[in-house]
Scaffold this motif. Structure first.
Motif, PDB file in Angstrom:
ATOM      1  N   ARG A 118     -43.475 -51.507 -38.094  1.00  0.00           N
ATOM      2  CA  ARG A 118     -44.594 -51.722 -38.807  1.00  0.00           C
ATOM      3  C   ARG A 118     -45.596 -52.581 -38.046  1.00  0.00           C
ATOM      4  O   ARG A 118     -47.026 -52.904 -38.380  1.00  0.00           O
ATOM      5  N   ASP A 122     -39.372 -51.461 -40.819  1.00  0.00           N
ATOM      6  CA  ASP A 122     -39.429 -50.945 -42.135  1.00  0.00           C
ATOM      7  C   ASP A 122     -38.237 -50.087 -42.238  1.00  0.00           C
ATOM      8  O   ASP A 122     -38.078 -49.021 -41.910  1.00  0.00           O
ATOM      9  N   ALA A 125     -41.707 -44.795 -48.892  1.00  0.00           N
ATOM     10  CA  ALA A 125     -42.290 -46.390 -48.685  1.00  0.00           C
ATOM     11  C   ALA A 125     -42.642 -47.021 -49.837  1.00  0.00           C
ATOM     12  O   ALA A 125     -42.722 -46.437 -51.056  1.00  0.00           O
ATOM     13  N   LYS A 126     -42.392 -48.492 -49.994  1.00  0.00           N
ATOM     14  CA  LYS A 126     -42.728 -49.091 -51.205  1.00  0.00           C
ATOM     15  C   LYS A 126     -43.474 -50.320 -51.134  1.00  0.00           C
ATOM     16  O   LYS A 126     -43.361 -51.041 -49.902  1.00  0.00           O
ATOM     17  N   GLU A 127     -44.183 -50.591 -51.980  1.00  0.00           N
ATOM     18  CA  GLU A 127     -45.106 -52.032 -51.764  1.00  0.00           C
ATOM     19  C   GLU A 127     -43.975 -53.117 -51.737  1.00  0.00           C
ATOM     20  O   GLU A 127     -43.058 -53.204 -52.266  1.00  0.00           O
ATOM     21  N   TYR A 128     -44.538 -54.195 -50.670  1.00  0.00           N
ATOM     22  CA  TYR A 128     -43.666 -55.285 -50.566  1.00  0.00           C
ATOM     23  C   TYR A 128     -43.915 -56.230 -51.507  1.00  0.00           C
ATOM     24  O   TYR A 128     -44.754 -56.122 -52.215  1.00  0.00           O
ATOM     25  N   ASN A 129     -42.758 -57.198 -51.943  1.00  0.00           N
ATOM     26  CA  ASN A 129     -43.034 -57.805 -53.116  1.00  0.00           C
ATOM     27  C   ASN A 129     -42.365 -59.226 -52.799  1.00  0.00           C
ATOM     28  O   ASN A 129     -41.821 -59.457 -51.594  1.00  0.00           O
ATOM     29  N   THR A 168     -39.027 -58.998 -51.108  1.00  0.00           N
ATOM     30  CA  THR A 168     -38.785 -58.247 -49.801  1.00  0.00           C
ATOM     31  C   THR A 168     -38.457 -59.355 -48.720  1.00  0.00           C
ATOM     32  O   THR A 168     -39.030 -60.596 -49.063  1.00  0.00           O
ATOM     33  N   ASP A 180     -35.624 -54.447 -48.820  1.00  0.00           N
ATOM     34  CA  ASP A 180     -35.770 -54.704 -50.045  1.00  0.00           C
ATOM     35  C   ASP A 180     -35.524 -56.039 -50.825  1.00  0.00           C
ATOM     36  O   ASP A 180     -36.320 -56.778 -51.251  1.00  0.00           O
TER      37      ASP A 180
END
Length: 164
Positions: A57, A71, A80-84, A87, A104
């Motif tokens: 990344r 990642d 792919a997934k949005e970071y929260n 994460t 995750d």
């Protein structure tokens, strides 16, 4: 004089034996030998670097050290997934180079005895089988144990080493 030092090193290696940091990526649970882990940090601003593989990344500045971040979802060919706020970046040491693994979420440090680790199935079609050094049985759960030395092929490792 060095005898005491060698004893301390052996003791610290013994206390780390069989200990794994567990984390999840999607529905799978993974483990990394604790001896590779230097720290766990929250997700931060990542500076993109051109011409690196898509799963890299970019880089972060961690107390003055430039650390490439991978990642793990993308490395393992997952969506792919949005970071929260769950994460995390697990900073590991691979052959003297610090690399951040975006996961995750981090679960816990667990002990897995060698007798509860079996080799991965010998199926050549599994895209991440080359990264898995074993399967750890923990109660009724399974943890895929990552081989940190195989997370990056030599040419990928060389390319990332150039960045830092």
């Amino acid at each position: 004089m060095t005898e005491g030092l060698e004893e301390v090193i052996e003791t610290s290696e013994d206390t780390q034996k069989g200990k794994f940091l567990t984390f999840s990526v999607g529905r799978e649970s993974y483990g990394i030998e604790i001896k590779f882990v230097t720290e766990i940090i929250g997700i931060q601003d990542i500076t993109e670097v051109p011409e690196l593989p898509d799963y890299v990344r970019g880089v972060i500045n961690l107390r003055g050290k430039i650390i490439p971040v991978i990642d793990v979802r993308i490395r393992f060919k997952k969506e792919a997934k949005e970071y929260n706020d769950r994460t995390c970046i697990v900073v590991i040491d691979i052959k003297g180079i610090y690399v951040g693994l975006i996961v995750d979420n981090v679960a816990e440090v667990i002990n897995i005895e060698d007798s509860n680790i079996v080799p991965p199935p010998d199926i050549k079609t599994g895209f991440h089988n080359r990264y898995v050094r074993g399967i750890g049985k923990v109660g009724n759960d399974i943890k895929l144990l990552i081989d940190c030395d195989k997370l990056l092929a030599q040419d990928e490792f060389d390319k990332i080493s150039e960045v830092v």
